[in-house]
Design a protein around this motif. Structure first.
Motif, PDB file in Angstrom:
ATOM      1  N   ASP A   3       0.895  -1.125   0.006  1.00  0.00           N
ATOM      2  CA  ASP A   3       0.188  -0.063  -0.279  1.00  0.00           C
ATOM      3  C   ASP A   3       0.667   1.698   0.032  1.00  0.00           C
ATOM      4  OD1 ASP A   3      -2.973  -1.423   2.350  1.00  0.00           O
ATOM      5  OD2 ASP A   3      -1.895  -1.570  -0.487  1.00  0.00           O
ATOM      6  N   ASP A 101      -8.722   2.136   0.000  1.00  0.00           N
ATOM      7  CA  ASP A 101      -8.314   1.175  -0.153  1.00  0.00           C
ATOM      8  C   ASP A 101      -9.884   0.313  -0.766  1.00  0.00           C
ATOM      9  OD1 ASP A 101      -7.750  -1.192  -0.681  1.00  0.00           O
ATOM     10  OD2 ASP A 101      -6.120  -0.945   1.242  1.00  0.00           O
ATOM     11  N   ARG A 103      -9.878  -2.719  -1.200  1.00  0.00           N
ATOM     12  CA  ARG A 103      -9.836  -4.029  -0.269  1.00  0.00           C
ATOM     13  C   ARG A 103     -10.854  -3.453   0.858  1.00  0.00           C
ATOM     14  NH1 ARG A 103      -3.886  -4.974   0.514  1.00  0.00           N
ATOM     15  NH2 ARG A 103      -4.162  -3.015   0.995  1.00  0.00           N
ATOM     16  N   LEU A 125      -3.818  -5.212  -7.256  1.00  0.00           N
ATOM     17  CA  LEU A 125      -3.263  -5.728  -6.590  1.00  0.00           C
ATOM     18  C   LEU A 125      -2.765  -7.209  -6.633  1.00  0.00           C
ATOM     19  CD1 LEU A 125      -7.276  -5.744  -5.354  1.00  0.00           C
ATOM     20  CD2 LEU A 125      -5.402  -4.697  -4.549  1.00  0.00           C
ATOM     21  N   THR A 127      -1.561  -9.879  -4.903  1.00  0.00           N
ATOM     22  CA  THR A 127      -2.321 -11.563  -5.074  1.00  0.00           C
ATOM     23  C   THR A 127      -3.591 -12.382  -4.640  1.00  0.00           C
ATOM     24  OG1 THR A 127      -2.539 -11.419  -2.660  1.00  0.00           O
ATOM     25  CG2 THR A 127      -0.744 -11.403  -3.217  1.00  0.00           C
ATOM     26  N   ASP A 130      -6.425 -10.377  -2.407  1.00  0.00           N
ATOM     27  CA  ASP A 130      -6.562  -9.034  -2.280  1.00  0.00           C
ATOM     28  C   ASP A 130      -7.238  -9.154  -3.132  1.00  0.00           C
ATOM     29  OD1 ASP A 130      -4.357  -7.738  -0.244  1.00  0.00           O
ATOM     30  OD2 ASP A 130      -3.054  -7.375  -1.786  1.00  0.00           O
TER      31      ASP A 130
END
Length: 258
Positions: A3, A101, A103, A125, A127, A130
């Motif tokens: 981040d 964010d 997410r 992102l 992964t 994520d």
């Protein structure tokens, strides 16, 4: 996703982002027209309640707001989100924008008709958890039957050829000429790459001022992204190629399962 590094990348880029385009306002209007047409095709004329969850400085959000939609913007970069709100106000559009964010979207459930995530933003992102978290959040804030609109680079082709650079873009405004290009270093997995974003700006005399920003992206194929989107609770997944849509990247649309 790291981040701090992604946020720092876009915080630094926000003051110059508009200079990537030959004419930012023309590009805003064109992109809003293309994305708006896709929204109307699925949801009707509207106006619709739209969240642009990777709004940046407002390239898609401002155009959609000027077209009459009720748009809210959010972005990982607080510098970019603040500029989006300011640029919208300067053009007579309302655009509430917040740093967030994707997410962990700070909105109540089922409040939007449309969620937009454009400009290759999801690729930051790195992964599967994520990506899944981000798409689950987008589904949560969409009403049943709402529409996801997501754009990425054509990574099917890019993964096949693994280029070392993106083509340069040249723009010119009152600040002079600006050349933008990217260098890519691919990881061993063949899916992720480190990106160096260069901007060469006219300086005094014959000199150029060089700005370099770095980040990492995940080159998700259409099959990979379709799988993530379906698993997050979407159906009727469709891909719209640039040749047919008029948008500069492939566009995915999907309906939130009711």
């Amino acid at each position: 996703m790291s981040d701090p590094s992604v946020r720092a990348f876009y915080d630094a880029l926000a003051p110059d982002y508009h200079r990537i385009f030959a004419d930012w306002d023309v590009s805003m209007a064109h992109q809003a027209a293309v994305l708006g047409a896709l929204v109307r095709e699925d949801l009707g004329q509207g106006p619709h309640r739209v969240l642009d969850c990777s709004c940046g400085i407002g390239t898609q959000a401002i155009g959609l707001a000027l077209a009459g939609h009720r748009v809210v913007g959010s972005d990982l970069s607080p510098v970019a989100a603040a500029r989006a709100a300011q640029e919208a106000a300067a053009r007579g559009a309302g655009l509430p924008a917040a740093a967030a964010d994707m997410r962990r979207l700070p909105f109540v459930s089922s409040v939007f008709d449309v969620v937009v995530c454009a400009d290759n933003s999801l690729a930051h992102l790195l992964t599967a958890p994520d990506v899944a978290a981000a798409l689950a959040g987008m589904r949560r804030v969409l009403r049943d039957g709402g529409l996801l609109v997501l754009t990425l680079r054509d990574y099917d082709e890019i993964r096949r050829t693994r280029p070392g650079a993106a083509p340069p873009q040249v723009s010119e405004d009152s600040g002079g000429r600006l050349i933008t290009f990217q260098l890519w270093q691919w990881h061993e997995d063949g899916e992720r790459y480190d990106l160096e974003h260069f901007q060469l700006a006219d300086a005094e005399g014959d000199d150029w001022a060089v700005r370099v920003r770095r980040t990492t992206s995940w080159a998700l194929t259409r099959a990979q992204l379709t799988g993530f989107v379906t698993a997050a609770g979407f159906t009727e997944v469709r891909w719209h190629d640039p040749a047919s849509s008029g948008f500069y990247q492939p566009v995915l649309t999907a309906r939130a399962v009711g």
